[in-house]
Write a protein that holds these residues in place. Structure first.
Motif, short mmCIF file in Angstrom:
data_model
loop_
_atom_site.label_atom_id
_atom_site.label_comp_id
_atom_site.label_asym_id
_atom_site.label_seq_id
_atom_site.Cartn_x
_atom_site.Cartn_y
_atom_site.Cartn_z
N VAL A 103 -19.20 25.57 37.09
CA VAL A 103 -18.41 26.68 36.79
C VAL A 103 -18.57 27.42 35.46
O VAL A 103 -18.48 28.77 35.40
N SER A 104 -18.57 26.74 34.51
CA SER A 104 -18.93 27.39 33.17
C SER A 104 -20.03 28.39 33.11
O SER A 104 -19.98 29.46 32.37
N ALA A 105 -20.99 27.71 33.83
CA ALA A 105 -22.35 28.73 33.67
C ALA A 105 -21.99 29.97 34.47
O ALA A 105 -22.39 30.96 34.10
N PHE A 106 -21.41 30.01 35.65
CA PHE A 106 -21.23 31.05 36.30
C PHE A 106 -20.11 32.07 35.62
O PHE A 106 -20.43 33.15 35.55
N LEU A 107 -19.25 31.43 34.89
CA LEU A 107 -18.29 32.41 34.14
C LEU A 107 -19.04 32.87 32.88
O LEU A 107 -18.71 34.08 32.74
N SER A 108 -19.97 32.27 32.46
CA SER A 108 -20.82 32.91 31.59
C SER A 108 -21.48 33.90 32.06
O SER A 108 -21.86 34.94 31.28
N HIS A 109 -22.00 33.76 33.04
CA HIS A 109 -22.93 34.96 33.76
C HIS A 109 -21.82 36.03 33.83
O HIS A 109 -22.25 37.29 33.69
N ILE A 110 -20.83 35.98 34.41
CA ILE A 110 -19.81 37.05 34.55
C ILE A 110 -19.66 37.68 33.17
O ILE A 110 -19.45 39.17 33.21
#
Length: 628
Positions: A103-110
């Motif tokens: 989830v953290s990796a996805f939010l970093s992508h955003i």
């Protein structure tokens, strides 16, 4: 001209539309179940509920019962989540919102996307994505409980912290707009926006925007309030202000994402001190345009006791959409199109929230108390039972805010200088704009009193409000003519063209302007007096031009033999003050004594007796006339 909406350009905002009709691929992710190491107890059947029923309750709470605007917003990020997982097949557990490192990796992508696009609110995007995933995770069974709230999990909280820093840096850059009015309208901008709306080529759109902006400003409406505003309006009372009583028209609404209980709440509207800022003047033009041009069968349905009239919305861009709830895109597109025709550039961070923000700032600038502000903006719902269940049910709860927003200041009870409201309007002029409305009002009121069939008091109030709006229309007409000239949309109505071109209208507009001058409690400056003289000359000149056109009067309910008959033979619809005087007249007392027959068997017989007489006896009004 462009609006900037939270960093988006005008084009990007106008591309914002309804959510895709087929969301089955996204909604399928809500049914996923984790069965790996450390999985929590899955949903199981028990004596009370099946596992399907348990999941359905979770889905209703976390998705189905959300406001449509929230669903649309979360769908954007859920689709981004699905696409990101598809592009990164190495991520564990697929579409499951687990583990938190994924989830953290996805939010970093955003966050990276926001930085690349020079967004001014990366934290807002990350927070929205996090909320969308929280709703999804709540329905995915079996995910281990870490004992920590989802937003507070270390990896996720770390990205949120970086997003806050990125937002602060974006707002501190040299290109940041330091304007303190980026989300509000100044008086000049407000007036210019109303002018652009009235001059907009598509009259349905222009009139809708003018009424939506002016009423939204006074009522403090959010976008979701305006999307579902219906014809639930009522003249509730006359506030005993001086020198003229204040008429309050209430708009009822049970929509909005902040109104989860769908309780009926009420907003107060009243006439503005300045004619070109009068929300009821713009609302009257919208309603009468929809009745006469768009041909909304509102009055006919109310007369037929057909409750389908309640499905008609007040603000819509096309008559084919009148019975459907509007979307944010529907209303914002109209506002942006009108704003694009304004002569000067206008950059704002808000679109549909612009009116609510502007109204709030105007009240604060007038030293309105925080308690009144909370009631007016319906923020008092957090104040307990009083704020949630009592105050929202009366539009008079925030009466001081109404007086201030109407331009009369905090001392409106002693300074309600509404001069044009003292000028009586001819009944035939009202009938020309709202054909048969007075007869329908009498018929519906009799039906409700006799309790035959299904009572429709809201329909009765709606028709009465339309009659008052027709009176307001004429009282503001001299100023509309002065401001918009022969381009004023109402001149396309044959009846309006005939009346405006008559000698009686020239006398009427002079009385209106004189009343504004005489009733104004504050001394007028020489510039203001000169402006009123200019209005009088321009309206007289326009009336003469229209009279020389010799246009027909097709569409008027009753023919007028001559201008002299129009001037002297028409009965008048009294204003608030004259109505109060008439209520004490012997004629009305006699009418109260001469009632209907006691042996009536149907509403139709009551209507026949009231208007034409029954069984050889004259109608009650005729008896009163003979007695006089």
């Amino acid at each position: 001209m462009r609006f900037v909406v939270f960093g988006d350009t005008l084009g990007a905002n106008m591309r914002r539309g309804r959510a895709p009709a087929d969301n089955s691929d996204v909604l399928a992710m809500f049914r996923l179940q984790y069965s790996g190491e450390g999985a929590s107890q899955p949903l199981v059947d028990d004596a009370s509920l099946t596992k399907e029923q348990k999941w359905q309750l979770l889905f209703d709470r976390n998705w189905r019962n959300l406001a449509p605007s929230s669903q649309t917003k979360w769908l954007v990020y859920l689709r981004k989540w699905k696409k990101w997982i598809d592009d990164h097949p190495e991520q564990p557990e697929g579409y499951l919102v687990f583990p938190s490192s994924k989830v953290s990796a996805f939010l970093s992508h955003i966050l990276a996307d926001c930085t690349t696009s020079s967004s001014k609110d990366p934290h807002g995007a990350v927070k929205s994505a996090r909320k969308a995933l929280r709703h999804l995770r709540a329905c995915q069974a079996g995910i281990p409980d870490d004992g920590v709230e989802f937003p507070s999990q270390p990896y996720i909280a770390g990205v949120t912290s970086r997003a806050k820093t990125a937002t602060a840096e974006a707002r501190q850059c040299e290109e940041a707009d330091p304007s303190c009015s980026a989300s509000t309208l100044s008086n000049e901008e407000y007036s210019s926006l109303l002018d652009a709306a009235m001059r907009f080529p598509d009259k349905q759109v222009g009139l809708c925007v003018a009424a939506m902006v002016s009423c939204g400003m006074m009522a403090g409406y959010r976008s979701d309030d305006l999307q579902d505003t219906r014809y639930f309006m009522e003249l509730i009372c006359i506030v005993p202000a001086e020198p003229l009583p204040m008429q309050i028209l209430a708009l009822a609404n049970n929509a909005g994402k902040a109104n989860q209980d769908a309780q009926m709440t009420y907003a107060a509207l009243t006439n503005h001190r300045q004619p070109h800022l009068d929300c009821l003047a713009y609302l009257s033009q919208l309603v009468l345009h929809q009745i006469n041009v768009s041909k909304l069968p509102l009055l006919a349905l109310i007369y037929q006791n057909n409750m389908s009239w309640r499905s008609y919305r007040m603000f819509f861009r096309d008559p084919s959409m009148a019975t459907s709830k509007q979307t944010y895109y529907d209303l914002s597109t109209m506002l942006l199109k009108v704003a694009s025709t304004m002569p000067y550039g206008l950059v704002k961070k808000k679109v549909m929230h612009l009116m609510r923000c502007s109204g709030t700032v105007s009240l604060a600038a007038a030293a309105c108390s925080m308690d009144v502000l909370r009631v007016w903006g319906r923020w008092a719902r957090s104040e307990g039972v009083v704020g949630k269940s009592y105050l929202p049910k009366s539009p008079l709860s925030a009466l001081p805010a109404t007086g201030i927003l109407a331009g009369f200041g905090p001392d409106f009870m002693t300074n309600h200088a509404f001069g044009r409201g003292t000028v009586a309007v001819a009944v035939a002029w009202i009938d020309a704009l709202a054909p048969h409305a007075r007869a329908i009002f009498q018929a519906v009121r009799l039906r409700n009193r006799m309790l035959t069939g299904k009572a429709d008091f809201s329909g009765q109030h709606c028709v009465e409000s339309i009659l008052y709006l027709a009176e307001t229309f004429w009282q503001s007409s001299p100023f509309m003519l002065q401001r918009y000239g022969l381009g004023w949309w109402a001149l396309q109505l044959p009846a309006v063209r005939f009346i405006v071109g008559s000698f009686s209208f020239r006398q009427f507009e002079q009385r209106v302007i004189n009343a504004e001058l005489e009733c104004n409690a504050r001394p007028l400056s020489p510039q203001m007096t000169e402006a009123f003289d200019k209005i009088s000359k321009q309206v007289c000149s326009l009336s003469e031009q229209i009279a020389h056109l010799q246009l027909s009067v097709d569409g008027m309910q009753q023919p007028v033999d001559s201008e002299m008959a129009a001037n002297h033979g028409m009965p008048t619809a009294s204003s608030s003050i004259t109505q109060a005087r008439a209520a004490r007249s012997p004629r009305l007392e006699l009418e109260a004594q001469v009632g209907l027959s006691s042996g009536l068997s149907s509403v139709q017989e009551a209507v026949d007796e009231c208007f034409t007489g029954l069984h050889g006896f004259p109608a009650p009004p005729l008896l009163c006339k003979q007695a006089n």
